[in-house]
Structures are given as structure tokens and as C-alpha cells.
Design a protein around this motif. Structure first.
Motif, short mmCIF file in Angstrom:
data_model
loop_
_atom_site.label_atom_id
_atom_site.label_comp_id
_atom_site.label_asym_id
_atom_site.label_seq_id
_atom_site.Cartn_x
_atom_site.Cartn_y
_atom_site.Cartn_z
N ALA A 199 38.80 37.13 -36.44
CA ALA A 199 40.24 36.86 -36.38
C ALA A 199 40.75 36.44 -37.76
O ALA A 199 41.77 36.95 -38.24
N ALA A 200 40.03 35.54 -38.42
CA ALA A 200 40.43 35.05 -39.74
C ALA A 200 40.42 36.18 -40.77
O ALA A 200 41.34 36.29 -41.60
N GLU A 201 39.41 37.05 -40.70
CA GLU A 201 39.33 38.17 -41.63
C GLU A 201 40.55 39.08 -41.51
O GLU A 201 40.97 39.70 -42.48
N ARG A 202 41.10 39.14 -40.31
CA ARG A 202 42.29 39.99 -40.08
C ARG A 202 43.59 39.21 -40.20
O ARG A 202 44.66 39.74 -39.91
N GLY A 203 43.48 37.91 -40.56
CA GLY A 203 44.67 37.07 -40.72
C GLY A 203 45.39 36.84 -39.41
O GLY A 203 46.62 36.74 -39.39
N MET A 204 44.64 36.73 -38.31
CA MET A 204 45.24 36.58 -36.99
C MET A 204 44.83 35.25 -36.36
O MET A 204 43.76 34.73 -36.64
N THR A 205 45.70 34.74 -35.47
CA THR A 205 45.33 33.58 -34.67
C THR A 205 44.35 34.06 -33.59
O THR A 205 44.23 35.27 -33.33
N LEU A 206 43.69 33.09 -32.93
CA LEU A 206 42.79 33.47 -31.84
C LEU A 206 43.55 34.17 -30.72
O LEU A 206 43.06 35.13 -30.13
N GLU A 207 44.76 33.69 -30.45
CA GLU A 207 45.57 34.31 -29.39
C GLU A 207 45.94 35.75 -29.76
O GLU A 207 45.82 36.66 -28.94
N GLU A 208 46.35 35.96 -31.00
CA GLU A 208 46.70 37.31 -31.46
C GLU A 208 45.49 38.23 -31.42
O GLU A 208 45.57 39.38 -30.98
N PHE A 209 44.37 37.71 -31.89
CA PHE A 209 43.15 38.52 -31.93
C PHE A 209 42.67 38.82 -30.51
O PHE A 209 42.18 39.92 -30.23
N GLY A 210 42.83 37.85 -29.61
CA GLY A 210 42.48 38.07 -28.21
C GLY A 210 43.30 39.19 -27.60
O GLY A 210 42.78 40.03 -26.86
N LYS A 211 44.59 39.20 -27.93
CA LYS A 211 45.46 40.28 -27.41
C LYS A 211 45.04 41.63 -27.98
O LYS A 211 45.04 42.63 -27.26
N LEU A 212 44.65 41.66 -29.25
CA LEU A 212 44.14 42.89 -29.85
C LEU A 212 42.87 43.34 -29.12
O LEU A 212 42.71 44.51 -28.79
N ALA A 213 41.99 42.37 -28.85
CA ALA A 213 40.72 42.68 -28.17
C ALA A 213 40.95 43.21 -26.75
O ALA A 213 40.13 43.97 -26.23
N GLU A 214 42.10 42.84 -26.14
CA GLU A 214 42.42 43.36 -24.80
C GLU A 214 42.53 44.87 -24.81
O GLU A 214 42.26 45.52 -23.80
N ASN A 215 42.95 45.42 -25.94
CA ASN A 215 43.14 46.87 -26.03
C ASN A 215 42.11 47.55 -26.90
O ASN A 215 42.20 48.75 -27.14
N ASP A 216 41.15 46.79 -27.40
CA ASP A 216 40.12 47.35 -28.27
C ASP A 216 38.75 46.81 -27.86
O ASP A 216 38.29 45.79 -28.37
N PRO A 217 38.10 47.49 -26.92
CA PRO A 217 36.82 47.00 -26.42
C PRO A 217 35.73 46.91 -27.49
O PRO A 217 34.75 46.21 -27.32
N SER A 218 35.91 47.59 -28.60
CA SER A 218 34.88 47.58 -29.64
C SER A 218 34.67 46.18 -30.20
O SER A 218 33.57 45.86 -30.68
N ILE A 219 35.68 45.32 -30.14
CA ILE A 219 35.55 43.96 -30.67
C ILE A 219 34.53 43.17 -29.86
O ILE A 219 33.56 42.63 -30.40
N ASP A 220 34.73 43.09 -28.55
CA ASP A 220 33.79 42.35 -27.70
C ASP A 220 32.40 43.01 -27.70
O ASP A 220 31.39 42.32 -27.75
N LEU A 221 32.39 44.31 -27.64
CA LEU A 221 31.10 45.01 -27.61
C LEU A 221 30.30 44.78 -28.89
O LEU A 221 29.08 44.61 -28.85
#
Length: 175
Positions: free
Chosen positions: A39-61
Motif C-alpha cells: 500500500a505504501a509503495e503505491r502511496g495508498m491508505t490501507l482502506e484504498e489499497f483494500g478497495k483496489l485488492a477487491e478488484n485485483d485478486p493478484s494482490i492477495d494471491l
């Protein structure tokens, strides 16, 4: 020995992991730390990064895969993360739980923010994770049946919770 330590945000996973590592020499492999770094590398909050991860399964995987690889590299590891108990081969799987109100107070103190903000952000994060893990893995995070030990950390501090886990690990080592 491989141990997994899972639980809700603010339940004390990091504090307990440090206690366990100090006593048993575990290498700590933390999913949350990896998630925060991404999240920090992308300049995002945890909430923002979590929302991104909702649509990008590659992050969790990617985080899960990294944890699996690292856990196989160390004979004495504590793998910490929400899904660790479901995705890592381990001798013991532990889940820490605590009411949201108490977790929000802990998070507010740790991050120096208002309790209501910590409550709202933690609740939003949990809803995001419940949705993501159901969608990507067909996992219901509220089903704790895969865990060997479930502890309500509102009843003890990190040292007290760790003492319970020490006893369980020591008994497991005797078996």
C-alpha cells in the motif's frame, strides 16, 4: 515447527507474535506487513489499497504465495495473517478474536487517531476482507473450525495471551 497466528485487525497478533518469537526463536512472516508495504509503495491508505485488492485478486494471491514460500524456508516460523491458518501447512493454527470496540481503541492508541475513526476504518476493512476472501477463496472468515486454538484477547494482555499459547506449544512439543 510452523505455527500460524491469525485474527482480526487489532486483536493483538503482532504483539503476541513478538512474544512467541522471543521465546521460541520463530521467524515472523507477516501478511499484514507485506500488505502495508505494498500500500505504501503505491502511496495508498490501507482502506484504498483494500478497495483496489477487491478488484485485483493478484494482490492477495501474491501475498499468500510469498508466505507459503517463506514458511518452507524456515524450520521455526510463525506465519501471521488473516488467511495463514487456512493456507499454510502448520503444526498449530491459532485465531485471536476481540470485540470491535476494544480493537478500535487499541488501533486508535497505536496509530494516534480518534477511536471513532479507527472503529469506522477497521469495520470497513473487515467488510472488504470478508467480501474479498469469500470471492477469491470461497472462505468464510467467521468460520473458525479450522483453528486449533481460539483466544478472546479482550480478557488478557499480550503477555497473558502468549502464556496460554506457550502452554499449548509446550504440550504439542511433548506429544
Amino acid at each position: 515447527m510452523i505455527i500460524t497466528l491469525s485474527g482480526q485487525p487489532g486483536s493483538g497478533k503482532t504483539s503476541v507474535a513478538k512474544e512467541l518469537a522471543a521465546k521460541y526463536g520463530f521467524v515472523i512472516i507477516s501478511a499484514g506487513e507485506q500488505f502495508r508495504k505494498l500500500a505504501a509503495e503505491r502511496g495508498m491508505t490501507l482502506e484504498e489499497f483494500g478497495k483496489l485488492a477487491e478488484n485485483d485478486p493478484s494482490i492477495d494471491l501474491a501475498i499468500d504465495q510469498r508466505q507459503k514460500e517463506l514458511s518452507k524456508q524456515f524450520p521455526n516460523a510463525l506465519v501471521e495473517g488473516r488467511l495463514a491458518g487456512r493456507t499454510i501447512e502448520a503444526e498449530m493454527r491459532i485465531w485471536l478474536k476481540t470485540p470491535l470496540r476494544i480493537r478500535a481503541e487499541r488501533i486508535a492508541n497505536r496509530e494516534n487517531i480518534q477511536v471513532h475513526r479507527a472503529y469506522d476504518e477497521t469495520h470497513a476493512r473487515e467488510m472488504c476482507e470478508l467480501s474479498r476472501y469469500k470471492k477469491y477463496y470461497d472462505i468464510d472468515l467467521t468460520d473458525l473450525s479450522c483453528y486449533d486454538l481460539v483466544i478472546d484477547t479482550s480478557k488478557w494482555d499480550a503477555k497473558g495471551v502468549s502464556s496460554i499459547i506457550f502452554k499449548a506449544i509446550d504440550e504439542l512439543k511433548k506429544a
